[in-house]
Design an enzyme around this catalytic site. Structure first.
Site, PDB file in Angstrom:
ATOM      1  CG  LEU A   7      31.766  50.595  60.356  1.00  0.00           C
ATOM      2  CD1 LEU A   7      32.993  51.002  59.561  1.00  0.00           C
ATOM      3  CD2 LEU A   7      30.530  50.692  59.514  1.00  0.00           C
ATOM      4  CG  HIS A   8      33.440  51.419  66.304  1.00  0.00           C
ATOM      5  ND1 HIS A   8      34.174  50.300  65.959  1.00  0.00           N
ATOM      6  CD2 HIS A   8      34.284  52.232  66.967  1.00  0.00           C
ATOM      7  CE1 HIS A   8      35.403  50.427  66.405  1.00  0.00           C
ATOM      8  NE2 HIS A   8      35.509  51.598  67.015  1.00  0.00           N
ATOM      9  CD  GLN A   9      30.755  58.321  61.952  1.00  0.00           C
ATOM     10  OE1 GLN A   9      31.394  57.674  61.147  1.00  0.00           O
ATOM     11  NE2 GLN A   9      30.732  59.631  61.922  1.00  0.00           N
TER      12      GLN A   9
END
Length: 185
Positions: free
Chosen positions: A140-142
């Site tokens: 996951l990465h924003q």
């Protein structure tokens, strides 16, 4: 008639168009450093980054549960990503503490980018899964993408390229220096 001599023409027959070459993009297109499976560890660039120096990995700031890193293939100058240290694919699998820190680091990233680069707005988002456009779907990465009026022009549409006015290492140094707490490393 073109003033390019046939011996100088290494890119094909001159046709009246200027070319903007971005050979560094081939690494992204070819999947360099993209994990071949969903396993955590040194095969994942987001798991590997925190094991390196901040300068080498382009890490801007480190928290307890997440870190902020420049995107190697940015949409715009200052394109940051907020990543949990833990190798997790889905937002719903984050702990409450991880959600809180990813959110806090995203807010801080926006404030630092405003101070350093004066963007007119931001795109924020997470692409969940390959079909949603996640380049690295298993960690996951924003995304925190600063935007300026007129930053989209003919280059991405016609030239399929981005013009970035600053080297990533220089951008990282400016953002890290403006971060409210001194980054580790």
């Amino acid at each position: 008639m073109s003033d390019i001599e046939p011996a100088d023409d290494l890119a094909g027959v001159p046709d009246g168009f200027e070319r903007l070459w971005t050979p560094h993009r081939m690494a992204y297109i070819g999947g360099q450093d993209k994990p071949t499976d969903g396993e955590a560890g040194l095969g994942c660039p987001f798991c590997r980054a925190p094991t390196r120096t901040d300068e080498d990995a382009l890490i801007v700031a480190r928290g307890e549960l997440a870190f902020v890193v420049l995107n190697l293939y940015p949409y715009n100058s200052g394109h940051l990503m907020v990543c949990p240290y833990r190798h997790v694919a889905d937002y719903t699998d984050l702990t409450e503490a991880e959600v809180a820190e990813v959110a806090a680091l995203t807010r801080t990233a926006m404030g630092v980018l405003r101070e350093v680069s004066s963007p007119h707005g931001f795109n924020l988002g997470m692409n969940q899964g390959d079909v949603a456009g996640a380049g690295i779907a298993h960690h996951l990465h924003q995304h925190v993408v600063p935007r300026w009026g007129g930053d989209s022009n003919f280059l991405p549409i016609v030239g399929r390229s981005r013009a970035l006015p600053e080297l990533l290492g220089d951008t990282r140094a400016r953002l890290a220096a403006a971060w409210p707490t001194a980054p580790k490393g």
